[in-house]
Design a protein around this motif. Structure first.
Motif, PDB file in Angstrom:
ATOM      1  N   THR A 191      -3.979   2.870  -7.544  1.00  0.00           N
ATOM      2  CA  THR A 191      -4.725   1.784  -7.152  1.00  0.00           C
ATOM      3  C   THR A 191      -5.620   1.296  -8.692  1.00  0.00           C
ATOM      4  O   THR A 191      -5.199   2.155  -9.703  1.00  0.00           O
ATOM      5  CB  THR A 191      -6.199   1.837  -6.610  1.00  0.00           C
ATOM      6  OG1 THR A 191      -6.926   3.229  -7.009  1.00  0.00           O
ATOM      7  CG2 THR A 191      -5.710   2.350  -5.110  1.00  0.00           C
ATOM      8  N   SER A 250      -3.331  10.609  -6.918  1.00  0.00           N
ATOM      9  CA  SER A 250      -4.349   9.417  -6.587  1.00  0.00           C
ATOM     10  C   SER A 250      -5.410   9.288  -7.116  1.00  0.00           C
ATOM     11  O   SER A 250      -6.120   8.103  -7.001  1.00  0.00           O
ATOM     12  CB  SER A 250      -4.259   9.348  -4.936  1.00  0.00           C
ATOM     13  OG  SER A 250      -4.952  10.359  -4.563  1.00  0.00           O
ATOM     14  N   ARG A 257       0.705  -1.266  -0.056  1.00  0.00           N
ATOM     15  CA  ARG A 257       0.004   0.114  -0.081  1.00  0.00           C
ATOM     16  C   ARG A 257       1.040   1.206   0.049  1.00  0.00           C
ATOM     17  O   ARG A 257       0.607   2.237  -0.763  1.00  0.00           O
ATOM     18  CB  ARG A 257      -0.980  -0.049   1.286  1.00  0.00           C
ATOM     19  CG  ARG A 257      -2.090   0.874   1.215  1.00  0.00           C
ATOM     20  CD  ARG A 257      -3.138   0.817   2.191  1.00  0.00           C
ATOM     21  NE  ARG A 257      -2.595   0.175   3.579  1.00  0.00           N
ATOM     22  CZ  ARG A 257      -2.737  -0.961   4.032  1.00  0.00           C
ATOM     23  NH1 ARG A 257      -3.355  -2.001   3.031  1.00  0.00           N
ATOM     24  NH2 ARG A 257      -2.056  -1.482   5.111  1.00  0.00           N
ATOM     25  N   MET A 258       1.880   0.921   0.569  1.00  0.00           N
ATOM     26  CA  MET A 258       2.992   2.422   0.922  1.00  0.00           C
ATOM     27  C   MET A 258       3.656   2.534  -0.611  1.00  0.00           C
ATOM     28  O   MET A 258       3.848   3.732  -1.050  1.00  0.00           O
ATOM     29  CB  MET A 258       4.055   1.998   1.917  1.00  0.00           C
ATOM     30  CG  MET A 258       3.512   2.102   3.272  1.00  0.00           C
ATOM     31  SD  MET A 258       4.840   1.485   4.248  1.00  0.00           S
ATOM     32  CE  MET A 258       5.817   2.978   4.162  1.00  0.00           C
ATOM     33  N   THR A 289      -0.786   9.666  -3.333  1.00  0.00           N
ATOM     34  CA  THR A 289      -1.285  10.628  -2.277  1.00  0.00           C
ATOM     35  C   THR A 289      -0.754  11.881  -2.295  1.00  0.00           C
ATOM     36  O   THR A 289      -1.153  13.086  -2.858  1.00  0.00           O
ATOM     37  CB  THR A 289      -1.837   9.921  -1.324  1.00  0.00           C
ATOM     38  OG1 THR A 289      -2.613   8.695  -1.347  1.00  0.00           O
ATOM     39  CG2 THR A 289      -2.605  11.028  -0.331  1.00  0.00           C
ATOM     40  N   PHE A 334      -0.959   3.470  -3.596  1.00  0.00           N
ATOM     41  CA  PHE A 334      -1.660   4.294  -3.176  1.00  0.00           C
ATOM     42  C   PHE A 334      -0.806   5.307  -2.378  1.00  0.00           C
ATOM     43  O   PHE A 334      -1.204   6.494  -2.615  1.00  0.00           O
ATOM     44  CB  PHE A 334      -2.975   3.823  -2.400  1.00  0.00           C
ATOM     45  CG  PHE A 334      -4.112   4.999  -1.910  1.00  0.00           C
ATOM     46  CD1 PHE A 334      -4.730   5.369  -2.956  1.00  0.00           C
ATOM     47  CD2 PHE A 334      -3.954   4.984  -0.691  1.00  0.00           C
ATOM     48  CE1 PHE A 334      -5.557   6.232  -2.540  1.00  0.00           C
ATOM     49  CE2 PHE A 334      -4.931   5.979  -0.306  1.00  0.00           C
ATOM     50  CZ  PHE A 334      -5.851   6.734  -1.231  1.00  0.00           C
ATOM     51  N   GLU A 335      -0.428   4.842  -1.221  1.00  0.00           N
ATOM     52  CA  GLU A 335       0.247   5.836  -0.212  1.00  0.00           C
ATOM     53  C   GLU A 335       1.388   6.983  -0.946  1.00  0.00           C
ATOM     54  O   GLU A 335       1.605   7.884  -0.689  1.00  0.00           O
ATOM     55  CB  GLU A 335       0.653   5.554   0.809  1.00  0.00           C
ATOM     56  CG  GLU A 335      -0.629   4.968   1.636  1.00  0.00           C
ATOM     57  CD  GLU A 335      -0.283   4.363   3.152  1.00  0.00           C
ATOM     58  OE1 GLU A 335       0.803   4.515   3.525  1.00  0.00           O
ATOM     59  OE2 GLU A 335      -0.939   3.594   3.736  1.00  0.00           O
TER      60      GLU A 335
END
Length: 85
Positions: free
Chosen positions: A39, A34, A21-22, A29, A25-26
């Motif tokens: 994703t 994003s 996730r890091m 952001t 998506f992260e």
């Protein structure tokens, strides 16, 4: 190398899902992108990396790239042994 990249994150006791996730998506952001990337969703840009293993059970699988698709074109295939297929 998957191990070199993931070792510090594993030492931080992060789950494999959190590490992934890091990296996706992260990462998108703070760049304010994003809404377009990070994703897999309808309407988003999607370059795909297919791995030769399951990174949720073994984070080292991120270093086992089998196929890369960029702008709807295969640009790397381990089975074909070349890039820009």
């Amino acid at each position: 190398d998957g191990e070199l990249l993931s070792a510090p994150l594993k030492l931080a006791l992060l789950s494999n899902a959190a590490i992934l996730r890091m990296a996706t998506f992260e990462a998108a952001t703070p760049l304010r992108i994003s809404d377009r990337v990070g994703t897999i969703e309808p309407g988003k840009l999607a370059d795909l990396v297919l791995l030769g293993g399951d990174p949720l059970s073994d984070i080292e699988a991120v270093g086992k790239v089998a196929l890369v698709v960029n702008e709807a074109r295969v640009v790397f295939s381990k089975s074909l042994g070349s890039s820009r297929v």
